[in-house]
Design an enzyme around this catalytic site. Sequence first.
Site, PDB file in Angstrom:
ATOM      1  N   GLY A  87      65.772  11.378 -50.560  1.00  0.00           N
ATOM      2  CA  GLY A  87      66.070  10.535 -49.401  1.00  0.00           C
ATOM      3  C   GLY A  87      65.099  10.740 -48.247  1.00  0.00           C
ATOM      4  O   GLY A  87      64.537  11.815 -48.082  1.00  0.00           O
ATOM      5  N   ASP A 182      67.231  20.104 -54.488  1.00  0.00           N
ATOM      6  CA  ASP A 182      66.988  19.700 -55.876  1.00  0.00           C
ATOM      7  C   ASP A 182      65.504  19.481 -56.151  1.00  0.00           C
ATOM      8  O   ASP A 182      64.981  19.896 -57.186  1.00  0.00           O
ATOM      9  CB  ASP A 182      67.736  18.397 -56.195  1.00  0.00           C
ATOM     10  CG  ASP A 182      69.177  18.672 -56.610  1.00  0.00           C
ATOM     11  OD1 ASP A 182      69.546  19.867 -56.694  1.00  0.00           O
ATOM     12  OD2 ASP A 182      69.920  17.708 -56.843  1.00  0.00           O
ATOM     13  N   LYS A 208      62.667  19.497 -46.817  1.00  0.00           N
ATOM     14  CA  LYS A 208      63.056  18.232 -46.195  1.00  0.00           C
ATOM     15  C   LYS A 208      64.504  17.935 -46.470  1.00  0.00           C
ATOM     16  O   LYS A 208      64.935  18.029 -47.615  1.00  0.00           O
ATOM     17  CB  LYS A 208      62.207  17.112 -46.791  1.00  0.00           C
ATOM     18  CG  LYS A 208      62.637  15.707 -46.395  1.00  0.00           C
ATOM     19  CD  LYS A 208      62.741  14.768 -47.586  1.00  0.00           C
ATOM     20  CE  LYS A 208      63.937  15.123 -48.451  1.00  0.00           C
ATOM     21  NZ  LYS A 208      64.190  14.191 -49.532  1.00  0.00           N
ATOM     22  N   ASP A 211      70.260  16.527 -43.954  1.00  0.00           N
ATOM     23  CA  ASP A 211      71.565  17.182 -44.080  1.00  0.00           C
ATOM     24  C   ASP A 211      71.584  18.606 -43.524  1.00  0.00           C
ATOM     25  O   ASP A 211      72.648  19.153 -43.244  1.00  0.00           O
ATOM     26  CB  ASP A 211      72.012  17.231 -45.544  1.00  0.00           C
ATOM     27  CG  ASP A 211      72.306  15.846 -46.093  1.00  0.00           C
ATOM     28  OD1 ASP A 211      72.308  14.891 -45.292  1.00  0.00           O
ATOM     29  OD2 ASP A 211      72.523  15.718 -47.304  1.00  0.00           O
TER      30      ASP A 211
END
Lengths: 561, 561
Positions: A87, A182, A208, A211
């Site tokens: 994202g 991830d 990055k 969240d």
Amino acid sequence: MARGNGSVSELQQERRKFKPVLPAILQAGAGSVKAKLGKATKSVADQEKVKEIFDHTYGLPEAAFAKGANPAAKKKAVKVAVVLSGGQAPGGHNVIAGLFDGLKKANPKNTLIGYLGGPSGILENKFKTITKDMLDNYRNTGGFDFIQSGRTKIETPEQFETAKKNLVENKINALVFVGGDDSNTNAALIAEYAKKENIALCVVGVPKTIDGDLKNEHIETSFGFDTATKIYAELVGNICRDVNSAQKYWHFVRLMGRSASHITLEVGFKTQPNIVLIGEEVLEKKMTLAQIVDGIADVVIKRAQQGKNFGVALVPEGLIEFVPEMKELISALNDVLAENASEIAAMNSTEEKKTFVFQNLPQHLSALMKSLPAGIASQLMLDRDPHGNVQVSLIETEKLLTEMVHKKLSELKKEGKYSGKFSAIMHFFGYEGRCGIPSNFDANYTYALGYNAAVLALNNLTGYLSSVKNLIKPAKQWACGGIPLTMMMNIERRHGKEKPVIKKALVDLNGRPFKEFVKNRDKWAMSESYIFPGPIQYFGPASVTDMTTQTLQYEQKAGKR
Amino acid sequence: MARGNGSVSELQQERRKFKPVLPAILQAGAGSVKAKLGKATKSVADQEKVKEIFDHTYGLPEAAFAKGANPAAKKKAVKVAVVLSGGQAPGGHNVIAGLFDGLKKANPKNTLIGYLGGPSGILENKFKTITKDMLDNYRNTGGFDFIQSGRTKIETPEQFETAKKNLVENKINALVFVGGDDSNTNAALIAEYAKKENIALCVVGVPKTIDGDLKNEHIETSFGFDTATKIYAELVGNICRDVNSAQKYWHFVRLMGRSASHITLEVGFKTQPNIVLIGEEVLEKKMTLAQIVDGIADVVIKRAQQGKNFGVALVPEGLIEFVPEMKELISALNDVLAENASEIAAMNSTEEKKTFVFQNLPQHLSALMKSLPAGIASQLMLDRDPHGNVQVSLIETEKLLTEMVHKKLSELKKEGKYSGKFSAIMHFFGYEGRCGIPSNFDANYTYALGYNAAVLALNNLTGYLSSVKNLIKPAKQWACGGIPLTMMMNIERRHGKEKPVIKKALVDLNGRPFKEFVKNRDKWAMSESYIFPGPIQYFGPASVTDMTTQTLQYEQKAGKR
């Protein structure tokens, strides 16, 4: 340029001129930076299993950069590739800019290519060679539109083989992987694979995620968290002001962040609304949905007793998954629906399907299901992802909670225990913040992370995550180096298999940020302690432009590091 | 202060120091301003009927302010009351600040009170006397929380009587009414009533509404429109950037503005998304819902043919009410439901109710109802306001359209006419923009409007709307004066009765803004001409901080005025 007719906003024109402040240690370029290596490291947990998987890259020492001549880093021209994974987060383009400038400063013959559309760009060999002219239009801008991003993972043996072939054919010396937990796990696996296959490829990660759940002792925050929380706080602050002006609505705001509630907590600090729900607390206290609803209703009632039929509540996107009974329900639903798929598919009416599912759930879960608003119950049963699973991310938690609070208050009204008005307005903020123009903090931080990644690559430090720290100090004083990716790993079950993954940082209930919140929340609940942060400012007094997050302030001033 | 623990954001601290730029004509205060009165005026329509209702205040001359000694305006100390009416708009506090400063400059003994919570404050005699210290905390801030707002109208003879009693007892010389078209209509009625009853009360209006639909030749824009559209454009721009980075979603954004589509058009100019729907065009062309859906699907399909399964569409909140067949359906539904209320209430299932209603609708409307997504059809039937009417404002038009587009595309896919992916994400922005910190433009404009209202009041110009114009020029060059409220009136049927109301300004399909949009929309549809305006800036280069709306630029540069 992707922008059709070349129009660029006034602010964007001005932002192109912004020069990020580089940490002093990096200012003379890679040729003047030496890596000081520390002791061998261990993974945060499951050391034996992680070591087995990362046979060639486990246990690397921490690397800290210090001043010192390093002619080797300038000597040979290298070719580096960058890929954006997952994202969007504000500042991605500045990572590329820092990386580009760091490489060129060391040796003007160094080149940078960008794989397009995320890791699939490596597999499909789609890339562009990045030039200064191209890049200059994207400096200090939001978005990942310069080279786009994607969510493909390089996982199967065939994919590793293809990636190897393309990277070798393109003569790539180093691959910089910009991503969350991830994606950086994937970077670590590629670094390991390259070593195993004896390819001279250095793999470097960059932390990055808006969240904020990719952090630890050495990665104080992931990039994008600062800008995204400032954007959400602008909106929540405006809503608080609206609420206090109209004095007739409750606003329920769901904020992005499924796995952790950092965004909600930070926006809470910045705006001081009446209710802030933290998923990690719900999990720790094993709260039921009914208890959460009662807690909200309690604040609504107490405020109503003071004539205040208004307020603002923040809800983290992932709340539902932190509620143990809901997690159990979702899991049981997945099972019932999977085991009886054809039978259920043959039924004609929703009513029939519902009855069947209810009968096949354990009694306490069937009761829970019946307590949910009809729309949500249907959604849980009918909206499935391609794997047949409940689509938790589609559940509008703010709607679920307001409907249940409404029902609760109606009951209490009948019993004469509540006489207020409860009129709720709902919001979800997420996409609005992922591509904002990066704040000065994020513009500086991402530029430093990218530049620092160049230095790691030029020192052939493979399997490292770019680490820039001391972030509450001015950018010049930031410390730079690299943290072994394997150090952050543990083993988790994913889709029934044990996998090495970077451990997610949840809100620490014993950490200073959460404790500060607990200290203040009762006051916020009953008063209008609202703060109105307003929009991100890029010019003007430093107090306005350069402040970092409250979370970082609390964490670092607690003397924990 | 309402703010519980006194915490104020860094930006707010800095904004307190901002000094609005006053138009040159007002800078020496009311004692140096003379009102030049023009010719008698007429209402925009229905002159005879409007004249009858406004027997004492109809036909007043326009007033333009010019330099000139005006000792009378300084002589006697006056007591002025201000009231905020209707929805919040950025800059309300600066209207009060300008009014206060204008009064004090003329005569330090002048006093200002604020009625609390809107016009009901007049009826309930709730007010506070405004002091400099109190006010200084609210200068250049968003929100109406200083004295709050409300939607009460002073309508019945009893209400007029009560208002008169309280205003006379409080010795109020002038009442400044800050509001939109309805509120200023109410101000005009109070002005008329005061004249008729021979009370020495001057009533002055101030044009407020983020919707931008209170404007004409002399009121170039209502305050708040500039700030609100900048906030929405920040968010839409961020979404455009996200869309172009991820390249896999369509985002449908509904924007506030029920009666007119000015907000959507302005945000369209600022961000150049792929689809912008304008309610006024839908009405003019008598478009059906199916035609709107086809138009959207057409763009989706053409973009998909270029491999672009993404885009951004803007939808004005009031779209549904502009669709003639939907208006007819809503009206017919209201009738059927009212005429058969008890019969329908006695039915047990939604299915039964639906069948009954469908049978009682004219055939073409019954067919339309059946073409709607089930959720929306139920909402139209079941969610009624206290008067039993369909709650149009609750209809999530962005959801209605995406569901219908999705259905249409599925059909075309079966026919082999479409092979793309359509995944939609929805947003509604409204409350986020009503209480933002006013832009420099709105901070200056509202301060000037308030100061100008003080000059009108001190000249006893009753029944006027504060008029500040030449708005695309620097604030110093703005022209000031007053426009008779009756000049803006026409007669409309409201709840079955003929009422005088200020005529709403809809998007003019022959005006330059709409024509510019039409010229560009095909290009926007197929390209990614997105512009990313970013957040409102209060410091830095004037190009970034001081620009006005594109709508004003087009209107005024078209040489129409």
